[in-house]
Design an enzyme around this catalytic site. Structure first.
Site, mmCIF file in Angstrom:
data_model
loop_
_atom_site.group_PDB
_atom_site.id
_atom_site.type_symbol
_atom_site.label_atom_id
_atom_site.label_comp_id
_atom_site.label_asym_id
_atom_site.label_seq_id
_atom_site.Cartn_x
_atom_site.Cartn_y
_atom_site.Cartn_z
ATOM 1 N N TYR A 142 6.985 10.926 12.294
ATOM 2 C CA TYR A 142 7.555 9.783 11.576
ATOM 3 C C TYR A 142 7.473 8.574 12.501
ATOM 4 C CZ TYR A 142 11.177 7.152 8.966
ATOM 5 O OH TYR A 142 11.891 6.197 8.263
ATOM 6 N N LYS A 172 4.015 9.955 8.724
ATOM 7 C CA LYS A 172 4.701 8.964 7.897
ATOM 8 C C LYS A 172 4.611 7.658 8.675
ATOM 9 C CE LYS A 172 9.182 7.839 5.748
ATOM 10 N NZ LYS A 172 9.255 6.440 6.144
#
Length: 254
Positions: A142, A172
């Site tokens: 992330y 992400k």
């Protein structure tokens, strides 16, 4: 959930429902799942991330939420990705083990953001120690430098990452640096990593450089409209796709 199905398209970053006295409200999650699927045509979720205020919750609250989302998402959702990042490595590892035990589709981890890693090797070492606690569970990095302050380029991070994290599946990517994203996609095309964009307001630009999905808060309430944008882009009808992107931008500001 749908085992083996590639994570792509829209992923709703879920909001954590709370009671008026500040307790996690698990009772509405079943309704929340049904709303995402039937009203927004979104069948993937990202739990305990930024939108869900995961880092402000206790470890027990995060586990309870993950359990309920997995329970209510069974046979309805394709993917339940659980964010297990924490400032404490043992806590992050504990959350990773828990996510694996309850049958989460995948786990995601942000970079430590107080004592920050200063180079790629330090960051990958942290991620590997978390990922190894959930053997066999797809792992996603992330990347959100505006909040973590960790500005290590993802293109650099991905070099050889599968050798250290065999479960690594993608990123992400919550940053506005589309050059970094484009270079990641171009350089790692053969790996078939998932590059899920996390800045809703400029998703169209990310699609143009090759992003294959998106994780965001607006897909909780603009999922159907954004799916229409994805369809328009794929046709391709870029003028129509642009109109939908502008709609997302204006609705985000309301």
């Amino acid at each position: 959930m749908t085992p083996g199905k590639k994570l792509e398209g829209l992923v709703a970053a879920t909001i954590t429902p709370m009671t008026p006295d500040g307790q996690v409200n698990l009772s509405v999650i079943r309704q929340y799942v049904d709303y995402l699927v039937s009203e927004q045509n979104v069948k993937n979720i990202f739990v305990n991330g930024t939108t869900g205020e995961g880092l402000s919750l206790s470890i027990q609250e995060r586990k309870q939420l993950a359990e309920e989302w997995v329970r209510q998402g069974k046979d309805k959702l394709d993917h339940v990705i659980v964010h297990v990042g924490a400032l404490s490595l043992p806590e992050s590892q504990d959350l990773a083990r828990h996510a694996a035990a309850i049958g989460a589709s995948g786990i995601a981890v942000i970079a430590p953001f107080f004592f920050k890693p200063t180079n790629k090797d330090e960051l990958v070492a942290f991620l590997q120690k978390v990922a190894s606690e959930a053997s066999g569970v797809p792992f996603y990095y992330y990347h959100i430098p505006p909040l973590t302050g960790v500005k290590i380029r993802v293109e650099e991070l991905l070099d050889g990452i599968r050798e250290q994290i065999p479960t690594f599946q993608g990123v992400k990517f919550s940053d506005t640096d589309l050059l970094d994203l484009a270079q990641c996609i171009n350089k790692n095309e053969s790996e078939q990593f998932a590059f899920l964009y996390g800045v809703d307001e400029q998703l169209l630009g990310a699609l143009a450089v090759g992003a294959n999905g998106a994780v965001g808060s607006t897909y909780n309430y603009l999922g159907r409209k954004t799916n229409l944008m994805l369809q328009a882009f794929a046709k391709p009808d870029h003028a129509l796709a642009q109109k939908y992107q502008v709609l997302v931008l204006h609705r985000r500001k309301l």
